[in-house]
Design a protein around this motif. Structure first.
Motif, mmCIF file in Angstrom:
data_model
loop_
_atom_site.group_PDB
_atom_site.id
_atom_site.type_symbol
_atom_site.label_atom_id
_atom_site.label_comp_id
_atom_site.label_asym_id
_atom_site.label_seq_id
_atom_site.Cartn_x
_atom_site.Cartn_y
_atom_site.Cartn_z
ATOM 1 N N ASP A 197 0.811 -1.221 0.000
ATOM 2 C CA ASP A 197 0.000 0.000 0.000
ATOM 3 C C ASP A 197 0.845 1.273 0.000
ATOM 4 O O ASP A 197 0.313 2.374 0.115
ATOM 5 C CB ASP A 197 -0.926 0.029 1.229
ATOM 6 N N THR A 198 2.135 1.124 -0.126
ATOM 7 C CA THR A 198 3.055 2.250 -0.032
ATOM 8 C C THR A 198 2.943 3.171 -1.248
ATOM 9 O O THR A 198 2.668 2.732 -2.356
ATOM 10 C CB THR A 198 4.500 1.726 0.077
ATOM 11 N N LYS A 199 3.188 4.447 -1.018
ATOM 12 C CA LYS A 199 3.218 5.427 -2.097
ATOM 13 C C LYS A 199 4.669 5.566 -2.585
ATOM 14 O O LYS A 199 5.565 5.846 -1.793
ATOM 15 C CB LYS A 199 2.694 6.776 -1.603
ATOM 16 N N TYR A 200 4.886 5.355 -3.886
ATOM 17 C CA TYR A 200 6.237 5.349 -4.438
ATOM 18 C C TYR A 200 6.406 6.413 -5.519
ATOM 19 O O TYR A 200 5.507 6.648 -6.319
ATOM 20 C CB TYR A 200 6.549 4.003 -5.103
ATOM 21 N N TYR A 201 7.611 6.983 -5.541
ATOM 22 C CA TYR A 201 8.032 7.815 -6.673
ATOM 23 C C TYR A 201 9.306 7.194 -7.223
ATOM 24 O O TYR A 201 10.351 7.217 -6.577
ATOM 25 C CB TYR A 201 8.289 9.255 -6.237
ATOM 26 N N PHE A 202 9.202 6.598 -8.428
ATOM 27 C CA PHE A 202 10.348 5.971 -9.074
ATOM 28 C C PHE A 202 10.924 6.926 -10.115
ATOM 29 O O PHE A 202 10.182 7.495 -10.918
ATOM 30 C CB PHE A 202 9.939 4.681 -9.782
ATOM 31 N N MET A 203 12.250 7.069 -10.128
ATOM 32 C CA MET A 203 12.885 7.929 -11.111
ATOM 33 C C MET A 203 14.250 7.380 -11.486
ATOM 34 O O MET A 203 15.005 6.893 -10.648
ATOM 35 C CB MET A 203 13.032 9.347 -10.541
ATOM 36 N N CYS A 204 14.556 7.446 -12.768
ATOM 37 C CA CYS A 204 15.907 7.142 -13.228
ATOM 38 C C CYS A 204 16.130 7.836 -14.564
ATOM 39 O O CYS A 204 15.189 8.341 -15.193
ATOM 40 C CB CYS A 204 16.138 5.640 -13.353
ATOM 41 N N GLY A 205 17.377 7.875 -14.991
ATOM 42 C CA GLY A 205 17.705 8.418 -16.294
ATOM 43 C C GLY A 205 17.863 7.297 -17.300
ATOM 44 O O GLY A 205 18.158 6.156 -16.926
ATOM 45 N N ASP A 206 17.672 7.615 -18.576
ATOM 46 C CA ASP A 206 17.799 6.574 -19.596
ATOM 47 C C ASP A 206 19.232 6.414 -20.082
ATOM 48 O O ASP A 206 19.512 5.646 -21.002
ATOM 49 C CB ASP A 206 16.862 6.851 -20.774
ATOM 50 N N ASN A 207 20.165 7.139 -19.439
ATOM 51 C CA ASN A 207 21.569 7.050 -19.826
ATOM 52 C C ASN A 207 22.432 6.678 -18.612
ATOM 53 O O ASN A 207 23.570 7.128 -18.491
ATOM 54 C CB ASN A 207 22.029 8.387 -20.416
ATOM 55 N N GLU A 208 21.871 5.850 -17.720
ATOM 56 C CA GLU A 208 22.607 5.455 -16.516
ATOM 57 C C GLU A 208 23.362 4.149 -16.704
ATOM 58 O O GLU A 208 24.532 4.021 -16.367
ATOM 59 C CB GLU A 208 21.637 5.331 -15.339
ATOM 60 N N SER A 209 22.667 3.153 -17.177
ATOM 61 C CA SER A 209 23.279 1.855 -17.450
ATOM 62 C C SER A 209 22.383 1.121 -18.447
ATOM 63 O O SER A 209 21.255 1.540 -18.706
ATOM 64 C CB SER A 209 23.428 1.023 -16.168
ATOM 65 N N GLU A 210 22.873 0.025 -18.978
ATOM 66 C CA GLU A 210 22.093 -0.713 -19.980
ATOM 67 C C GLU A 210 20.810 -1.288 -19.398
ATOM 68 O O GLU A 210 19.807 -1.420 -20.103
ATOM 69 C CB GLU A 210 22.943 -1.833 -20.579
ATOM 70 N N SER A 211 20.835 -1.620 -18.096
ATOM 71 C CA SER A 211 19.681 -2.320 -17.520
ATOM 72 C C SER A 211 18.835 -1.471 -16.577
ATOM 73 O O SER A 211 17.807 -1.936 -16.095
ATOM 74 C CB SER A 211 20.154 -3.568 -16.765
ATOM 75 N N MET A 212 19.242 -0.233 -16.292
ATOM 76 C CA MET A 212 18.570 0.568 -15.267
ATOM 77 C C MET A 212 17.067 0.706 -15.514
ATOM 78 O O MET A 212 16.242 0.432 -14.628
ATOM 79 C CB MET A 212 19.198 1.955 -15.173
#
Length: 261
Positions: A197-212
């Protein structure tokens, strides 16, 4: 007239001096779970001393990188400047990483190459020692709806793990550039968790790693199987050209804070 001008200059310089003062304060606390002493950095809202209100609390990892360029590994998050500019009503508690023990503290399972796997003790320190101390000293809202945890890289991994291990403590979680690659066990644990039930904010860049991006999307897919999207309990942002560094995390912090709180 000259006297008024002089007084104005004094007022201006005093105001600048006060604004330039550090907006956070450090202290040390024993961490018996880790057999060490932890250095903690606390940010208080601008109006904290002028009010009697209680505030939500956000716990963050890698405190060396949050507030001060001088202690940061590669640039700072500018947490205090950002929250001040928003006139944010929140207390931030930054926990310094353990230097050579950082990998141990921020990983829930061992990695064959990098070791680690001491996050249970690290989180026990936060939940059983640090949080009660913070709640006893500062005017905090103590329930899970007003308690968040946030970090990047391994800090993103351990923040997510904390949400599964302590769902009644951490109701809001910021997961930046999470190192889900470190262990497949985190996916297994998520699959085995019946209710999220947790509230999440997911963020990453598309130039971090091949699998990020793929790793993060895989985790989000597992979470979506546990609840209805109609609840609007998670948000995902993938930043074009974003790299794995403090510049990205600093830039995106305000958006995550505003959505979570």
């Amino acid at each position: 007239m000259k006297k008024l001008s002089f007084l104005f200059i004094i007022f201006f310089l005093t105001s600048v001096s006060l604004w330039a003062q550090k907006r956070y304060s450090p202290f040390e606390i024993k961490a018996p779970q880790l057999d060490t002493i932890k250095r903690i950095w606390v940010y208080l809202p601008l109006d904290y001393n002028e009010s009697e209100k209680k505030y939500p609390v956000l716990y963050m990892h890698d405190a060396q990188n949050l507030f001060d360029e001088k202690t940061a590994f590669s640039g700072e998050w500018k947490i205090d400047e950002t929250l001040d500019s928003l006139q944010a009503k929140i207390i931030v508690v930054g926990i310094e990483h353990g230097n050579e023990k950082r990998i141990e503290e921020l990983t829930p399972y061992k990695n064959e190459k990098y070791g680690g796997g001491n996050a249970d003790n690290y989180l026990d320190f936060i939940v059983s020692t640090l949080k009660p101390h913070i709640d006893s000293i500062y005017r905090t809202k103590t329930n899970s709806r007003n308690t968040g945890i946030m970090g990047s890289s391994l800090g993103g991994l351990v923040s997510f793990y904390a949400s599964l291990k302590y769902p009644d403590i951490f109701g809001k979680v910021g997961v930046f550039s999470p190192s889900f690659w470190f262990t497949n066990d985190i996916y297994t644990l998520t699959e085995q968790t019946k209710k999220i039930d947790t509230k999440y904010y997911f963020m990453c860049g598309d130039n971090e790693s091949e699998s990020m991006v793929d790793d993060m999307n895989q985790m989000i897919h597992l979470i979506r199987q546990k609840r209805c999207d109609c609840l609007h309990l998670h948000k995902t942002k993938i930043v074009a050209h974003g790299k794995h560094n403090e510049k990205l995390w600093s830039k995106e912090f305000a958006k995550a804070y505003l959505w979570l709180f």
